[in-house]
Motif scaffolding. Structure first.
Motif, PDB file in Angstrom:
ATOM      1  N   TRP A 154      -1.108  10.120   2.788  1.00 51.93           N
ATOM      2  CA  TRP A 154      -1.409  10.997   3.735  1.00 51.93           C
ATOM      3  C   TRP A 154      -0.462  11.945   3.532  1.00 51.93           C
ATOM      4  O   TRP A 154      -1.025  13.367   3.973  1.00 51.93           O
ATOM      5  N   ILE A 194      -0.026   4.047   1.900  1.00 50.23           N
ATOM      6  CA  ILE A 194      -0.742   4.942   3.070  1.00 50.23           C
ATOM      7  C   ILE A 194       0.005   6.045   3.334  1.00 50.23           C
ATOM      8  O   ILE A 194      -0.453   7.126   3.373  1.00 50.23           O
ATOM      9  N   TYR A 195       1.361   6.081   3.445  1.00 53.52           N
ATOM     10  CA  TYR A 195       2.181   7.141   3.809  1.00 53.52           C
ATOM     11  C   TYR A 195       2.050   8.183   2.913  1.00 53.52           C
ATOM     12  O   TYR A 195       2.134   9.494   3.153  1.00 53.52           O
ATOM     13  N   ASN A 216       0.561  -1.117   0.097  1.00 51.49           N
ATOM     14  CA  ASN A 216      -0.050   0.090  -0.043  1.00 51.49           C
ATOM     15  C   ASN A 216       0.786   1.166  -0.196  1.00 51.49           C
ATOM     16  O   ASN A 216       2.083   1.088   0.088  1.00 51.49           O
ATOM     17  N   GLN A 233      -8.961   2.291  -0.237  1.00 51.78           N
ATOM     18  CA  GLN A 233      -9.643   3.469  -0.976  1.00 51.78           C
ATOM     19  C   GLN A 233      -9.244   4.368  -2.202  1.00 51.78           C
ATOM     20  O   GLN A 233      -8.272   3.804  -2.732  1.00 51.78           O
ATOM     21  N   TYR A 272      -8.424   6.994  -4.327  1.00 52.38           N
ATOM     22  CA  TYR A 272      -7.609   8.489  -4.245  1.00 52.38           C
ATOM     23  C   TYR A 272      -7.817   8.906  -5.682  1.00 52.38           C
ATOM     24  O   TYR A 272      -6.674   8.598  -6.623  1.00 52.38           O
ATOM     25  N   PHE A 297      -0.587  -0.984   7.106  1.00 57.51           N
ATOM     26  CA  PHE A 297      -2.148  -0.758   7.065  1.00 57.51           C
ATOM     27  C   PHE A 297      -2.421  -1.243   5.724  1.00 57.51           C
ATOM     28  O   PHE A 297      -1.701  -0.977   4.902  1.00 57.51           O
ATOM     29  N   SER A 298      -3.567  -1.520   5.426  1.00 58.43           N
ATOM     30  CA  SER A 298      -4.194  -2.002   4.378  1.00 58.43           C
ATOM     31  C   SER A 298      -5.033  -0.545   3.725  1.00 58.43           C
ATOM     32  O   SER A 298      -5.731   0.086   4.558  1.00 58.43           O
ATOM     33  N   CYS A 299      -4.711  -0.236   2.540  1.00 59.58           N
ATOM     34  CA  CYS A 299      -5.521   1.091   2.130  1.00 59.58           C
ATOM     35  C   CYS A 299      -6.371   0.469   0.783  1.00 59.58           C
ATOM     36  O   CYS A 299      -5.910   0.469  -0.289  1.00 59.58           O
TER      37      CYS A 299
END
Length: 120
Positions: A54, A50-51, A48, A112, A114, A108-110
């Motif tokens: 973010w 995620i960072y 993923n 979503q 984007y 984490f799994s993401c």
């Protein structure tokens, strides 16, 4: 192009590279081939961004880009710089393999969407 637009474009390109790399590794395994241990570990682990998401969201929600950039830690600034390079189309694009080691550490799994790109 505004910096935030270049960041979003860079994130989209990186997402595409991640997906392409995943598909390539899986195809190699399905064909009976072998892949290096570090690629196998990456494929088995979390894949993923995620960072990176973010960082883009933090800068997108900031009062202005420069103010948001000041609030990021050193790693966040580095991610923003690499996404800018990737999104601006400069010849110094960062190959996906340089990002891969960072992706292994994320837990984490993401799932979503984007800006139309699904992060897996």
């Amino acid at each position: 192009m505004k910096p935030i637009d270049a960041l979003k474009k860079g994130l989209g390109k990186l997402c595409k590279q991640v997906q392409e790399w995943k598909v390539k590794l899986i195809a190699t395994l399905k064909a009976g081939g072998s892949i290096p241990d570090n690629d196998q570990e990456w494929l088995d682990g979390e894949k993923n961004l995620i960072y990176e998401v973010w960082v883009v969201e933090t800068l997108d929600g900031a009062f202005d880009y420069e103010h948001g950039l000041e609030r990021l830690d050193l790693k966040g600034k580095s991610v923003a710089q690499q996404l800018l390079k990737l999104g601006s189309g400069k010849r110094n694009n960062v190959p996906f393999k340089k990002w891969k080691c960072r992706l292994q550490d994320l837990s984490f799994s993401c799932f979503q969407c984007y800006h139309g790109v699904y992060l897996l």
